[in-house]
Design a protein around this motif. Structure first.
Motif, short mmCIF file in Angstrom:
data_model
loop_
_atom_site.label_atom_id
_atom_site.label_comp_id
_atom_site.label_asym_id
_atom_site.label_seq_id
_atom_site.Cartn_x
_atom_site.Cartn_y
_atom_site.Cartn_z
N CYS A 85 28.67 -45.26 -28.36
CA CYS A 85 28.61 -43.87 -28.79
C CYS A 85 27.86 -42.99 -27.80
O CYS A 85 28.43 -42.17 -27.10
CB CYS A 85 27.95 -43.76 -30.17
SG CYS A 85 28.98 -44.45 -31.47
N CYS A 97 24.84 -44.86 -32.24
CA CYS A 97 25.87 -44.32 -33.11
C CYS A 97 25.25 -43.84 -34.43
O CYS A 97 24.23 -44.36 -34.87
CB CYS A 97 26.89 -45.39 -33.44
SG CYS A 97 27.38 -46.38 -32.03
N ASP A 153 28.37 -45.98 -38.28
CA ASP A 153 29.33 -46.07 -37.18
C ASP A 153 29.01 -47.13 -36.13
O ASP A 153 29.74 -47.26 -35.15
CB ASP A 153 29.41 -44.72 -36.44
CG ASP A 153 30.01 -43.63 -37.33
OD1 ASP A 153 30.62 -44.00 -38.35
OD2 ASP A 153 29.84 -42.45 -37.00
N CYS A 154 27.92 -47.87 -36.33
CA CYS A 154 27.53 -48.85 -35.32
C CYS A 154 28.66 -49.86 -35.12
O CYS A 154 29.26 -50.33 -36.09
CB CYS A 154 26.27 -49.59 -35.77
SG CYS A 154 25.82 -50.95 -34.71
N HIS A 155 28.97 -50.16 -33.87
CA HIS A 155 30.07 -51.07 -33.59
C HIS A 155 29.75 -52.51 -33.94
O HIS A 155 30.62 -53.36 -33.88
CB HIS A 155 30.51 -50.91 -32.14
CG HIS A 155 31.20 -49.60 -31.92
ND1 HIS A 155 32.40 -49.49 -31.28
CD2 HIS A 155 30.85 -48.34 -32.29
CE1 HIS A 155 32.76 -48.21 -31.25
NE2 HIS A 155 31.83 -47.49 -31.86
N TRP A 193 20.85 -39.93 -33.11
CA TRP A 193 22.22 -40.43 -33.28
C TRP A 193 23.17 -39.47 -32.56
O TRP A 193 23.18 -38.27 -32.82
CB TRP A 193 22.61 -40.51 -34.75
CG TRP A 193 21.66 -41.28 -35.65
CD1 TRP A 193 21.17 -40.89 -36.85
CD2 TRP A 193 21.13 -42.59 -35.42
NE1 TRP A 193 20.36 -41.85 -37.39
CE2 TRP A 193 20.30 -42.91 -36.53
CE3 TRP A 193 21.22 -43.54 -34.39
CZ2 TRP A 193 19.61 -44.11 -36.65
CZ3 TRP A 193 20.53 -44.73 -34.50
CH2 TRP A 193 19.74 -45.01 -35.62
N SER A 252 27.26 -39.35 -31.27
CA SER A 252 28.53 -40.08 -31.20
C SER A 252 29.24 -39.80 -29.88
O SER A 252 28.85 -38.93 -29.11
CB SER A 252 29.44 -39.68 -32.37
OG SER A 252 30.02 -38.42 -32.08
#
Ligand code: SF4
Ligand code: SF4
Ligand code: SF4
Ligand code: SF4
Ligand code: SF4
Ligand code: SF4
Ligand code: FES
Lengths: 372, 366, 141
Positions: C17, C68, C72-74, C107, C109
């Motif tokens: 992000c 992120c 939304d963390c991958h 945070w 994105s």
């Protein structure tokens, strides 16, 4: 000329500081590695100093040795030399430990110049911290009178407190109210030449005072060692000797020679066992101590490093229980070093006996088949 | 709850109980503080009941944390046969934290503990220990200025071993001739079944306990008043930790610091000559041994959520830095954020090992 | 001659992000102060609190950790862990009377180039006002 002398007008620390300042001003060195009083004033730390103003605050000859200088120097140079010409002001035992660490490849000696001095010994750190003023006063008197009461026990039996047996570059001797700068290594002459103090050829007075002191310390030492040899004979006596030891391993952690990141005696192999194994061991004797293996630790550590023990007494200084661990290590160190005619830290070229061998040696310890 | 009364001193009463458990083959070993001679105290794992004469479980000294020692015993595998363990409340809480950290297992352990008046610091035990013990025993637990008492003990409010199976209410009574065992769990009932003693009904004396707690809380406020944020700061920290030798003895003695190779001893934490040169250049000088404050703050980051305020760290420090007091202070405020009490509940996760979706939402968004 | 103080801020940027967000800000030629020394990490949770401590004690003026947005963390929950770690870190600093506002978690994105610029600009301004990290000159650390 054998050396240069200065009359001490103020105090010893200032006199030594002035010499250091001169050498830095004349650009012989880029930085100085030397003890400095900490901000809260009750102890000392080593500083690597570049700034000339900070140089004003040094205490080259502190009355105590909280950290063994070689340990501090190891932190600085373990990963390689600095591109600074560094003047290191250290006590003889610290320099010898540094040389041992260099042999063990934990210190890089390149770019380091060692300055030692006639060491009056140090006071136990824990005592010093309690009343620094008292000892600050006292040390000067001590140096004048070369008394040893109240010093670290190891210091009062130390026989290598002066210029011989320590591979410093320059050495500072004290006698009466004089300070003598004495060249030890070959390349120290040019440093000496730069200092414009009075040249002196007759060192008899200094040598005599050192020899008198040496004689006294040698007597102390043999008295202490014969006492220790009785106190430590056999496992029962040894157990008794280490009474009070809580097996905390501080002695190893403050020892300059014990350099391992992870001491063998704290490694998983040594300290992780299955519960069943602990129980089985306990059943053999009815019970075992925790932490286990107090004796294995001390005797094992001796096996690892006694040949390199410089007898500084830092271990004892760091022991929260006042176990006389520095004395026994010094005693055993002396015994094993004798076998190999080895004096740790005396000579960089001389390998640590366990890292080398001769084909034709030590036959008296062999149990050969054809033994008569 | 059910309680057993004996007209014996606490140490003897514990000895009788352990002897009984051995004789009935209810335990295969006992883990308890022992004394070899007047200077040599240690935890012993005893399998022979005849060695019980060496035990001295209530002597106010803690040569090492029993929690840490028990983790050595049970780290690789749980015990398969029961043992009885006598330990202090903070040691038990440390053991619980170590269980959560997967360094220990609680299986097959009968926990015996007591309300704790504190211990005399090991350095203070080196001289005049007998007299110090005498003063300790004579005085009530509300007296906090006993000679040699660890500072961490003077300010400890968690002196009741909530999770023990058997609790001896020692400090509310301060009675050296009679002993009561409060049988707290069913497990404990099984163990003590058949043990000869007067059976009574008794509870912990909450009034006495809160009196002591109050006293200690006040003391704590006093002590912490000297280490408030405005009195600390980097200057304050350097005043406190300035003489640190970087020996890491505090971490090695700390029950929570379990790592075999501590990060701060590892090659990862070491910087090379280039960095030393650069820092010496900017600062004018560089302190050695390096990274002392880094070590302490780093250790706080690692363990403050689990620090149970035992004071082992202060005890072993060769230069007598009040490590435990500072750590306890930091621990208190860190634990407060997550409403976490270390060692209280074996099911509760250490806050840093878990999270909630909806918390601290203001952070990161502004 | 008065020297202007240009803060040096270590920026730990999560690969998926915030690093992309920073990249977007760059590609879009958004104006912002050149104060960030970016270090790309796979997830904000890769940032060991000791990294932050090291940076501050060794004299960088501030540390930015960016990842992120929550949810939304991958790696699903990485940034929730990051958040707790930063909370703990700040609490310890606060209790010790050390400056907590030299560390910031944000945070950002991949599509928020503008937000990245705002965060960097504001944070840099704030640090400029505060002045250089005093620990830079502290010997007895
Ligand atoms: S064992 Fe003790 S006396 Fe020997 S070098 Fe190490 S610290 Fe010094
Ligand atoms: S005792 Fe042995 S293994 Fe341990 S630090 Fe010393 S030399 Fe290394
Ligand atoms: S001798 Fe002292 S320092 Fe060494 S392990 Fe024993 S108690 Fe610790
Ligand atoms: S940091 Fe000190 S007080 Fe806290 S648990 Fe560890 S040893 Fe005990
Ligand atoms: S300070 Fe951190 S790395 Fe070191 S032993 Fe403690 S928890 Fe492990
Ligand atoms: S035990 Fe004391 S001297 Fe050693 S690292 Fe801890 S605070 Fe420093
Ligand atoms: S991947 Fe971006 S914070 Fe975890």
């Amino acid at each position: 000329m054998k050396g240069k002398i200065i009359e001490i007008k103020s105090d010893l620390n200032t006199a030594i500081k002035n010499i250091i300042k001169t050498l830095v001003q004349k650009k012989l060195f880029d930085a100085v590695f030397v003890p400095v009083r900490i901000p809260s004033r009750e102890s000392f730390a080593y500083l690597l100093i570049k700034d000339k103003e900070i140089l004003e605050s040094i205490t080259p000859l502190p009355p105590t040795m909280p950290v063994q200088g070689a340990r501090a120097l190891k932190d600085l140079t373990r990963l390689g030399k600095l591109n600074l010409r560094i003047l290191c002001i250290m006590r003889p035992c610290e320099i010898r430990a540094a040389v041992e660490l260099a042999k063990l490849r934990q210190i890089t000696l390149q770019n380091l110049t060692f300055f030692s001095f006639d060491c009056p010994g140090v006071f136990p750190t824990a005592e010093y911290i309690k009343s620094p003023e008292k000892y600050d006063q006292n040390i000067i008197e001590k140096i004048k009178a070369w008394q040893e009461d109240g010093l670290r026990p190891n210091c009062s039996i130390c026989v290598n407190f002066s210029h011989y047996n320590t591979p410093a570059d320059l050495h500072i001797g004290f006698y009466r109210n004089h300070l003598l700068i004495y060249p030890v290594s070959k390349n120290s002459q040019k440093i000496l030449d730069i200092l414009s103090y009075r040249a002196e050829d007759d060192l008899t007075e200094w040598e005599n005072s050192i020899n008198t002191l040496l004689k006294k310390k040698k007597e102390n030492r043999s008295r202490k060692f014969s006492l220790l040899s009785n106190q430590t004979k056999g496992i029962e006596n040894l157990e008794e000797f280490f009474t009070g030891c809580i097996n905390c391993h501080n002695c190893m952690r403050v020892c300059p020679i014990c350099y391992c990141r992870q001491c063998f005696f704290e490694s998983p192999e040594q300290s992780h066992h299955e519960a069943e194994e602990y129980l089985a061991r306990a059943k053999e004797k009815g019970g075992i101590r925790f932490p286990p293996e107090r004796m294995v630790f001390h005797l094992g550590r001796m096996n690892h490093m006694a040949l390199s023990c410089v007898g500084c007494g830092s271990c004892e200084d760091g022991c929260p229980m006042d176990v006389p661990v520095g004395q026994i290590f010094s005693f055993i160190g002396n015994e094993v070093q004798k076998m190999f005619d080895y004096l740790p830290g005396k000579n960089l070229e001389e390998p640590i006996p366990l890292l080398t061998f001769k084909e034709d040696e030590l036959h008296e310890y062999e149990d050969t088949r054809e033994k008569k | 709850m059910k309680a057993l009364k004996l007209s014996q001193s606490p140490d003897n009463a514990i000895g009788s109980l352990l002897k009984y458990l051995f004789e009935q083959n209810k335990i295969s070993a006992a883990f308890v503080l022992c004394k070899n001679n007047s200077r040599d105290y240690f935890y012993g794992l005893i399998t022979d009941k005849n060695l019980l004469e060496k035990i001295t479980p209530t002597t106010p000294i803690m040569p090492s944390s029993a929690g840490k020692m028990l983790s050595k015993l049970t780290m690789l595998e749980p015990l398969t046969s029961p043992i009885a363990v006598v330990l202090r409340p903070c040691e038990m809480r440390a053991f619980y934290e170590l269980i959560k950290l997967e360094q220990a297992r609680p299986d097959n352990i009968l926990f015996i503990s007591f309300t704790c008046k504190g211990v005399i610091s090991i350095k203070e035990s080196k001289d005049g220990f007998e007299e110090k013990i005498e003063a300790y025993q004579k005085n009530p637990a509300t007296e906090l200025t006993l000679p040699g008492l660890r500072q961490c003990c003077q300010i400890c409010e968690n002196f009741v071993p909530e999770n023990a199976d058997i609790i001896l209410p020692l400090i509310e009574k301060n009675d050296l001739n009679n002993t009561t065992f409060l049988i707290k769990t069913e497990k404990a009932e099984d163990f003590v079944q058949g043990f000869e003693a007067e059976t009574v009904e008794e509870e912990l004396n909450d009034t006495e306990i809160s009196k002591i707690k109050e006293k200690r809380a006040r003391k704590k406020a006093e002590v912490f008043a000297n280490i408030t944020p405005d009195k600390l700061g980097m200057k304050g920290l350097i005043d406190i930790f300035g003489r640190c030798l970087n020996c890491h003895a505090c971490g090695r003695a700390c029950p929570i610091c379990y790592c075999n190779l501590c990060y701060f001893d590892s090659a990862d934490s070491e910087v090379g000559p280039k960095a030393y040169e650069a820092e010496t250049e900017t600062k004018g000088a560089y302190r050695l041994p390096a990274n002392t404050i880094f070590y302490h703050i780093g250790r706080m980051i690692h363990i403050s959520l689990s620090c149970i305020g035992c004071g082992m760290c202060t005890d072993v420090c060769p230069v007598s830095i009040p490590v435990g007091t500072i750590f306890t202070r930091v621990a208190e405020s860190a634990q407060e954020v997550f409403k976490y009490i270390p060692g209280r509940n074996i099911e509760e996760k250490i806050p840093i090992l878990t999270f909630k979706i909806n918390e601290f939402e203001e952070i990161g968004e502004e | 001659m008065e020297q202007t103080f240009n803060p040096r801020i270590i920026g730990f940027l999560c690969n998926w992000c915030s690093y992309a967000g920073a990249d977007l800000a760059g590609v879009s030629r958004l104006q912002m102060p050149p104060s960030i020394i970016p270090i790309r990490v796979m997830c904000s949770s890769r940032v060991d609190p000791l990294f932050i401590l090291t940076a501050l004690l060794r004299g960088s003026d501030a540390v930015l950790v960016a990842g992120c947005h929550p949810g939304d963390c991958h790696y699903q929950y990485g940034n929730y862990h990051t958040r707790r770690r930063i909370v703990l870190f700040n609490k310890i600093f606060e209790t010790l009377g050390l400056e907590t506002d030299r560390v910031r978690l944000a945070w950002v994105s991949a599509s928020e180039g503008g937000r990245y610029r705002d965060v960097v600009t504001q944070f840099t301004e704030h640090i400029k006002e505060k002045g250089p990290n005093p620990l830079k000159k502290e010997i007895f650390l």
